[in-house]
Design a protein around this motif. Structure first.
Motif, mmCIF file in Angstrom:
data_model
loop_
_atom_site.group_PDB
_atom_site.id
_atom_site.type_symbol
_atom_site.label_atom_id
_atom_site.label_comp_id
_atom_site.label_asym_id
_atom_site.label_seq_id
_atom_site.Cartn_x
_atom_site.Cartn_y
_atom_site.Cartn_z
ATOM 1 N N LEU A 113 0.806 -1.215 0.000
ATOM 2 C CA LEU A 113 0.000 0.000 0.000
ATOM 3 C C LEU A 113 0.845 1.273 0.000
ATOM 4 N N GLU A 114 1.998 1.235 0.657
ATOM 5 C CA GLU A 114 2.755 2.462 0.896
ATOM 6 C C GLU A 114 4.161 2.435 0.325
ATOM 7 N N GLY A 115 4.555 1.356 -0.328
ATOM 8 C CA GLY A 115 5.898 1.265 -0.880
ATOM 9 C C GLY A 115 6.906 0.819 0.160
ATOM 10 N N LEU A 116 8.127 0.574 -0.317
ATOM 11 C CA LEU A 116 9.175 0.108 0.584
ATOM 12 C C LEU A 116 9.619 1.226 1.520
ATOM 13 N N PRO A 117 9.889 0.901 2.789
ATOM 14 C CA PRO A 117 10.400 1.905 3.728
ATOM 15 C C PRO A 117 11.896 2.135 3.519
ATOM 16 N N ALA A 118 12.488 2.954 4.363
ATOM 17 C CA ALA A 118 13.914 3.239 4.261
ATOM 18 C C ALA A 118 14.730 1.988 4.596
ATOM 19 N N PRO A 119 15.993 1.899 4.104
ATOM 20 C CA PRO A 119 16.823 0.710 4.357
ATOM 21 C C PRO A 119 16.997 0.399 5.849
#
Length: 279
Positions: A113-119
């Protein structure tokens, strides 16, 4: 405070509240049937959320109805399958498996829903899921489990609850409706099993059960606020660190031994919170 940090803080409060609620319910389960405890916990949450919604004059959002009903059903199913796994004699494996599966499912939904978060947050998720597993493990809980499928289904139920309740726009009314669904389902199950007719220790445990219900409701509120303030996956993974607080309470109040795995799980949970917050 930024919305991201606020989401982490509320999710952490959710984990603490849920963990303390599980501790209270666990103590009560030594005297009362766990299915009956689940019914009373859901009923307590229903009364509390309804009261808060009325006192706060919260507007009812009709579009929240289907999400709340589905979330209530998912949460109730998750709890039923968790107890089925416990009944299979594999509590040491059921708790961590359901926690990991629930957090992982909600994280996957969040990614979609929101895309990948930060590494750093991705690393925090991995560390946090490992912390969930270790913090909830019991000594000697290795080897294959006949209750593994029940624990997996419980995790799907809890992950479904995380994902579905995240879709609502309200706060107290959606939670009240979800608890109404769960209470109705548990009441039917308890009635079918004849537990109300056989249970004789109900009055003596009402205090503990009431506390468990309040803490469970608090965990639900904090999770919903966290999910609305930030990302669903962040809120779900941090909230799923509740086994750490349960283990710490058992160690501090009941003098239960904190195993090496549990101690490492608590430490990894703190590391995961730092990584997710820094992301």
């Amino acid at each position: 405070m930024s919305p991201e940090l606020a989401a982490v803080a509320f999710a952490l409060l959710s984990a603490v509240s849920w963990g303390a609620g599980d501790f209270s319910g666990g103590v009560a389960s030594r005297r009362l049937n766990p299915y009956l405890i689940a019914l009373l916990v859901h009923a307590t949450g229903l009364l509390l959320f309804t009261l808060l919604a009325l006192l706060g004059a919260e507007a009812f959002q009709p579009q929240d109805i289907p999400w709340s009903i589905a979330a209530g059903f998912a949460g109730c199913v998750g709890l039923v399958f968790l107890y089925r796994a416990f009944q299979a004699g594999q509590m040491g494996l059921a708790a961590p498996i359901s926690g990991v599966v629930g957090a992982a499912l909600a994280a996957l939904v969040g990614f979609f829903l929101e895309g990948l978060p930060a590494p750093l947050q991705l690393l925090g998720f991995a560390v946090g899921l490992l912390g969930v597993w270790l913090a909830a493990r019991s000594r000697g809980a290795s080897g294959p489990s006949q209750g593994l499928i029940y624990a997996f289904l419980a995790g799907l139920g809890f992950g479904g609850y995380f994902s579905l309740i995240h879709q609502v726009e309200g706060l107290f009314w959606p939670s009240a409706l979800a608890k109404l669904v769960a209470t109705t389902l548990m009441l039917w199950l308890v009635w079918r099993m004849g537990l109300l007719r056989r249970e004789t220790k109900l009055t003596a445990t009402l205090g503990l059960v009431g506390l468990a219900g309040l803490l469970d409701a608090g965990g639900n509120v904090f999770f919903l606020v966290a999910a609305q303030a930030g990302r669903l996956d962040v809120a779900a993974v941090i909230s799923s660190l509740y086994p750490a607080s349960t283990a710490l309470l058992a160690w501090g109040l009941l003098r239960e031994h904190l195993s090496r795995d549990q101690a490492l799980g608590v430490l990894l949970s703190l590391v995961a919170i730092t990584l997710i917050a820094s992301g």
